[in-house]
Design an enzyme around this catalytic site. Structure first.
Site, short mmCIF file in Angstrom:
data_model
loop_
_atom_site.label_atom_id
_atom_site.label_comp_id
_atom_site.label_asym_id
_atom_site.label_seq_id
_atom_site.Cartn_x
_atom_site.Cartn_y
_atom_site.Cartn_z
N ASN A 222 0.81 -1.21 0.21
CA ASN A 222 -0.08 -0.11 0.04
C ASN A 222 0.97 1.20 0.00
O ASN A 222 1.92 1.03 0.23
CB ASN A 222 -0.89 -0.06 1.17
CG ASN A 222 -1.53 -1.32 1.65
OD1 ASN A 222 -2.37 -1.69 0.89
ND2 ASN A 222 -0.69 -2.07 2.35
N THR A 223 0.30 2.36 -0.37
CA THR A 223 1.21 3.84 -0.19
C THR A 223 0.30 4.80 -0.64
O THR A 223 -0.50 4.44 -1.74
CB THR A 223 2.37 3.27 -1.20
OG1 THR A 223 3.25 2.85 -0.48
CG2 THR A 223 3.06 4.84 -1.24
#
Length: 305
Positions: A222-223
Site C-alpha cells: 500500500n502507499t
C-alpha cells in the site's frame, strides 16, 4: 480534468493497459525547489536528495508518481532522457535533470508483472499539458485501491486525485495517488470507500474490527504518494514544514494512515514565481493544502467530480 493556472507547471499521464499500471509526471520547465516528508513504513523513492531540505543544491525539474513498486522508479529515467533532448543533448553539471520519484505497489489484484518503465515515463512526459490535471484511474492511479486491512473484506477502487486553489495571486495545486491500506472517510468520519463486507453491503471500521480480531495481519503493498505545489517563493526549510503539515492532515480522511505497510511520501514544491506576501507563511499554506487534500482524496475514490 482539473483546470489550473500555473505558468511554470505541466502535467502528463500515461497508462499501460497490459498491467494495468501507469505513471504521472509533473514538470517544471523553469525548475523548482522542493522538500519531502516520508511517513510510511515502506517508503521507496528515487533521488530524495534533490528534495532534502539540507541540500545546498536542491533544484528539481520534474516529479514522477508511478505504479509498479520499486520497478516503477524506472519511469523517471524516461523523463530525464526527454528533458535531456529538450536541452539539445548537452550535459553540464548544472543541467543534469533532477527527477525525484515515488511509487505505489499496484500489483495487487492483477496477474501481470508489467510496470512503468523508461518508455512509459517518456510517454507521460510527452503527454504533458499546461493548466490541465487529469484525475481518476489514470497515471500513477491507474490500478490502486483502498481499505485492505482484512483479507475477508473487499478493497474498493481508488485513483489519482487533484485539487486547486487561487487567491490574490497565490496558487496551490495538490495531486495524490491513493493506494492506502486504510479506509477513506468523509467530513463526518463516515467510511465512504474501503473494507467492504460483500455479505452485508456495509463498510467495516478497521479500528472496531482490530479490537475484535486483535491478532490480524494487514495486507501488504500500500502507499499514498502526493505532491503539494505552490507558486509562492519559500525556502526548503519552510517547504519541509509545509510537507509535514499537509501530510499529517491527510489522516483526517484516510484511516489508518502511515502504517508499516504504507510507503507514504509527500513532496512540497515551490515554482518560485511569486514573492511571498508579508503576512503569508508556510503555516497558512499548510491550512490551505490540508483542505485541498481532502478534496483530492475524495476525487481519487470517485466520491466527488
Amino acid at each position: 480534468m482539473l483546470k489550473t493556472n500555473f505558468e511554470n507547471l505541466e502535467v502528463g499521464v500515461a497508462t499501460n493497459p497490459a498491467g494495468p499500471t501507469g505513471t504521472t509526471v509533473i514538470y517544471f520547465p523553469k525548475g523548482a525547489i522542493g522538500a519531502m516528508d516520508s511517513r510510511g513504513g515502506a517508503v521507496a523513492v528515487r533521488e530524495g536528495s534533490s528534495v532534502d531540505e539540507n541540500n545546498t543544491w536542491g533544484w528539481l525539474d520534474a516529479i514522477a508518481l508511478s505504479g509498479g513498486s520499486t520497478f516503477g522508479l524506472e519511469a523517471a529515467d524516461g523523463v530525464m532522457a526527454e528533458i535531456l533532448k529538450l536541452r539539445g543533448g548537452v550535459v553540464k553539471f548544472d543541467t543534469i535533470p533532477a527527477v525525484p520519484a515515488a511509487i505505489v505497489y499496484d500489483f495487487t489484484g492483477r496477474k501481470t508483472s508489467v510496470y512503468p518503465d523508461k518508455e512509459l515515463g517518456a510517454r507521460a512526459f510527452n503527454a504533458r499539458e499546461k493548466n490541465k490535471v487529469p484525475y481518476g484511474r489514470v497515471g500513477g492511479g491507474t490500478h490502486v485501491s483502498v481499505g485492505k486491512w482484512f483479507n475477508e473484506l473487499k478493497p474498493e477502487p481508488s485513483g489519482q486525485g487533484a485539487a486547486y486553489f487561487e487567491k490574490n495571486g497565490i496558487k496551490v495545486l495538490v495531486i495524490t495517488v491513493v493506494n492506502a491500506v486504510g479506509n477513506v472517510l468523509d467530513e463526518e468520519g463516515k467510511i465512504i470507500k474501503g473494507s467492504l463486507d460483500e455479505k452485508t453491503g456495509e463498510r467495516v471500521n478497521i479500528f472496531d474490527r482490530v479490537k475484535e480480531k486483535i491478532e490480524s495481519i494487514p495486507t501488504k503493498g500500500n502507499t499514498t504518494i502526493t505532491a503539494v505545489i505552490t507558486n509562492v517563493k519559500f525556502d526548503r526549510l519552510a517547504l519541509k514544514r509545509l510537507a509535514i503539515m499537509a501530510h499529517t492532515s491527510m489522516a483526517r480522511v484516510i484511516d489508518p494512515f502511515h502504517t508499516p505497510w504504507d510507503g507514504d511520501v509527500l513532496f512540497a514544491v515551490s515554482t518560485r514565481e511569486m514573492d511571498k506576501p508579508e503576512k503569508f507563511e508556510e503555516a497558512n499554506l499548510g491550512v490551505i493544502a490540508a483542505d485541498l487534500l481532502r478534496t483530492a482524496v475524495w476525487r481519487a475514490v470517485g466520491e466527488i467530480d
